[in-house]
Each structure stands twice: as C-alpha cells, then as structure tokens.
Motif scaffolding. Structure first.
Motif, PDB file in Angstrom:
ATOM      1  N   GLU A  42       5.912  14.916   5.051  1.00 51.27           N
ATOM      2  CA  GLU A  42       5.148  16.057   4.561  1.00 51.27           C
ATOM      3  C   GLU A  42       5.038  16.159   3.164  1.00 51.27           C
ATOM      4  OE1 GLU A  42       5.872  19.866   6.364  1.00 51.27           O
ATOM      5  OE2 GLU A  42       5.741  18.881   8.328  1.00 51.27           O
ATOM      6  N   LEU A  43       6.314  16.170   2.587  1.00 52.53           N
ATOM      7  CA  LEU A  43       6.490  16.050   1.061  1.00 52.53           C
ATOM      8  C   LEU A  43       5.799  14.728   0.419  1.00 52.53           C
ATOM      9  CD1 LEU A  43      10.555  17.012   0.821  1.00 52.53           C
ATOM     10  CD2 LEU A  43       8.307  18.351  -0.355  1.00 52.53           C
ATOM     11  N   ARG A  44       6.300  13.498   1.072  1.00 52.82           N
ATOM     12  CA  ARG A  44       5.661  12.469   0.218  1.00 52.82           C
ATOM     13  C   ARG A  44       4.153  12.414   0.415  1.00 52.82           C
ATOM     14  NH1 ARG A  44       9.669   9.192  -1.223  1.00 52.82           N
ATOM     15  NH2 ARG A  44      11.458   9.212   0.213  1.00 52.82           N
ATOM     16  N   SER A  45       3.566  13.148   1.567  1.00 53.35           N
ATOM     17  CA  SER A  45       2.305  13.033   1.682  1.00 53.35           C
ATOM     18  C   SER A  45       1.317  13.908   0.543  1.00 53.35           C
ATOM     19  CB  SER A  45       1.830  13.475   3.061  1.00 53.35           C
ATOM     20  OG  SER A  45       0.281  13.619   3.238  1.00 53.35           O
ATOM     21  N   SER A  46       2.017  15.239   0.391  1.00 55.66           N
ATOM     22  CA  SER A  46       1.594  16.211  -0.722  1.00 55.66           C
ATOM     23  C   SER A  46       1.565  15.702  -2.166  1.00 55.66           C
ATOM     24  CB  SER A  46       2.313  17.412  -0.522  1.00 55.66           C
ATOM     25  OG  SER A  46       1.807  18.280   0.503  1.00 55.66           O
ATOM     26  N   TYR A  47       2.713  14.841  -2.061  1.00 56.49           N
ATOM     27  CA  TYR A  47       3.034  14.213  -3.539  1.00 56.49           C
ATOM     28  C   TYR A  47       2.114  13.126  -3.719  1.00 56.49           C
ATOM     29  CZ  TYR A  47       5.411  12.001  -7.312  1.00 56.49           C
ATOM     30  OH  TYR A  47       5.553  11.525  -8.867  1.00 56.49           O
ATOM     31  N   LYS A  48       1.652  12.571  -2.720  1.00 53.77           N
ATOM     32  CA  LYS A  48       0.921  11.249  -2.998  1.00 53.77           C
ATOM     33  C   LYS A  48      -0.510  11.698  -3.529  1.00 53.77           C
ATOM     34  CE  LYS A  48      -0.497   7.021  -0.745  1.00 53.77           C
ATOM     35  NZ  LYS A  48       0.456   6.179  -1.241  1.00 53.77           N
ATOM     36  N   GLU A  49      -0.956  13.066  -3.238  1.00 50.65           N
ATOM     37  CA  GLU A  49      -2.239  13.726  -3.713  1.00 50.65           C
ATOM     38  C   GLU A  49      -2.174  14.109  -5.357  1.00 50.65           C
ATOM     39  OE1 GLU A  49      -3.789  16.916  -1.547  1.00 50.65           O
ATOM     40  OE2 GLU A  49      -2.588  16.415   0.038  1.00 50.65           O
ATOM     41  N   ILE A  50      -0.928  13.905  -5.740  1.00 46.32           N
ATOM     42  CA  ILE A  50      -0.732  14.148  -7.225  1.00 46.32           C
ATOM     43  C   ILE A  50      -0.159  13.166  -8.137  1.00 46.32           C
ATOM     44  CG2 ILE A  50      -1.133  16.928  -6.884  1.00 46.32           C
ATOM     45  CD1 ILE A  50       1.987  16.851  -7.004  1.00 46.32           C
ATOM     46  N   GLN A  51       0.449  12.509  -7.412  1.00 48.39           N
ATOM     47  CA  GLN A  51       1.281  11.470  -8.081  1.00 48.39           C
ATOM     48  C   GLN A  51       0.765  10.512  -9.209  1.00 48.39           C
ATOM     49  OE1 GLN A  51       2.790   8.504  -5.265  1.00 48.39           O
ATOM     50  NE2 GLN A  51       4.477   7.814  -6.825  1.00 48.39           N
ATOM     51  N   SER A  52      -0.513  10.161  -8.998  1.00 50.48           N
ATOM     52  CA  SER A  52      -1.091   9.188 -10.190  1.00 50.48           C
ATOM     53  C   SER A  52      -1.216   9.910 -11.282  1.00 50.48           C
ATOM     54  CB  SER A  52      -2.314   8.503  -9.518  1.00 50.48           C
ATOM     55  OG  SER A  52      -3.368   9.357  -9.299  1.00 50.48           O
ATOM     56  N   PHE A  53      -1.811  11.179 -11.077  1.00 52.35           N
ATOM     57  CA  PHE A  53      -2.099  12.150 -12.181  1.00 52.35           C
ATOM     58  C   PHE A  53      -0.765  12.239 -12.991  1.00 52.35           C
ATOM     59  CE2 PHE A  53      -1.807  16.217 -14.380  1.00 52.35           C
ATOM     60  CZ  PHE A  53      -2.915  15.972 -15.280  1.00 52.35           C
ATOM     61  N   TYR A  54       0.357  12.709 -12.508  1.00 52.41           N
ATOM     62  CA  TYR A  54       1.826  13.064 -13.288  1.00 52.41           C
ATOM     63  C   TYR A  54       2.228  11.776 -13.836  1.00 52.41           C
ATOM     64  CZ  TYR A  54       1.140  17.869 -12.106  1.00 52.41           C
ATOM     65  OH  TYR A  54       0.650  19.192 -12.293  1.00 52.41           O
ATOM     66  N   GLU A  55       2.127  10.554 -12.980  1.00 50.67           N
ATOM     67  CA  GLU A  55       2.756   9.426 -13.296  1.00 50.67           C
ATOM     68  C   GLU A  55       2.064   8.793 -14.775  1.00 50.67           C
ATOM     69  OE1 GLU A  55       3.568   6.821 -10.173  1.00 50.67           O
ATOM     70  OE2 GLU A  55       5.182   7.990  -9.656  1.00 50.67           O
ATOM     71  N   SER A  56       0.771   8.933 -14.540  1.00 49.86           N
ATOM     72  CA  SER A  56      -0.019   8.566 -15.821  1.00 49.86           C
ATOM     73  C   SER A  56       0.191   9.389 -17.105  1.00 49.86           C
ATOM     74  CB  SER A  56      -1.405   8.476 -15.167  1.00 49.86           C
ATOM     75  OG  SER A  56      -1.969   9.840 -15.217  1.00 49.86           O
TER      76      SER A  56
END
Length: 175
Positions: A42-56
C-alpha cells in the motif's frame, strides 16, 4: 533505488520459509511483522503516484543516508524507525499534503505511518528496543533545505520503505 542483495535477502525472509518469532502474549507484534508486506504494498502504491514529481525536484544530498540504515539495523532500530516516522508525520507529510493534487496518496502514507508507529510502540519489548535514536541530524539537514526539504524527504520515501521492510523482515526467523 533497489539493492539486489538486500532485496534477495528480504524476499527469502518474507517467503514461506520464514515465520515470526513466537513470543508469549505478543501475537499483535507477530501480526505486525507478518502483515507488513501488505502495508508495504500500500505504501509503495501510494508513493508511486507522487514519486516522479518529488524525485524530479530532488537533486540534493541524502537525508536518509547509510548512517540511518546502520542505526535501523542496530539494537535500537525500533527507536530509529519510531523517530523517523514521527519526523515524517509531524514535519514532512503536513507540508507535502498542502500540494492539493497529492492529498490522497500523502494521506494514505500518513495513515499507514501512524498505524505503524502506534504498533511499533506497543511492541517495544518484542523488538528488544534499547536506546533512543537521535534524529537531530536529519531534522537539521531538513530545516536547512527550507522548501526543498519536503521534496527531499518525500523523494526518499522509497528508501525509508526499504529500511522499514528490512528491519521488520529481520524480526522473522527461518523454520
């Protein structure tokens, strides 16, 4: 970032060949360890939704460095995780949730972190917690980054997930 050796070890520990250490009266703690893969998914699924924004938006030095991982793997790992969860719940996630289009995944991560923190506190004896972890270095680095601190901290959630997964997996023993 995925470390293949660590991931192999975790996959083995989380496989059917491993089971939670049985401690009288600590079935809740055993359930926490055994049930963490579901929470992690569940954590990884939620994080996947925002990951590219924050990593970029993250080209800064790491907050969650090797020292954090070393401390998580130490006898006071449960305190380390508790302090880091508190840091994310009190400092990072409240600022991150203000980005309206990310409210749902951030809330989901926060809810799981809150449950995990509560459950780990209940299981202090099971995890054989010893000495509190000093989180001041992470907090100081975070504060120095001002607005970029949120991007940095959220951008490193996948690393934190790995650290927590590794710690909880270490609490399982082979049959």
């Amino acid at each position: 970032m995925i470390f293949s050796g660590v991931m192999f070890s975790l996959m083995f520990l989380l496989s059917d060949n491993a089971q939670c250490r049985k401690v009288d009266g600590k079935s809740e703690c055993c359930s926490l360890v055994e049930g963490f893969p579901v929470r992690l998914k569940e954590l990884r699924s939620s994080y996947k939704e925002i990951q590219s924004f924050y990593e970029s938006n993250d080209d800064l030095d790491a907050l969650l460095d090797d020292t954090v991982q070393h401390n998580i793997n130490s006898p006071y790992g449960c305190h380390v995780i508790n302090e880091i969860l508190r840091f994310y719940l009190e400092s990072v996630l409240p600022k991150a949730v203000k980005k309206i289009h990310f409210k749902t995944p951030i809330d989901s991560i926060g809810n799981i972190f809150q449950e995990l923190k509560r459950d780990m506190l209940k299981c202090r004896n099971y995890f054989s917690c010893q000495k509190p972890f000093e989180i001041s270095n992470i907090k100081n680095s975070y504060e120095k980054l001002d607005g970029n601190g949120v991007n940095k901290a959220i951008g490193e959630l996948d690393l934190l997930f790995n650290y927590i997964e590794q710690y909880l997996a270490s609490k399982r023993v082979k049959h």
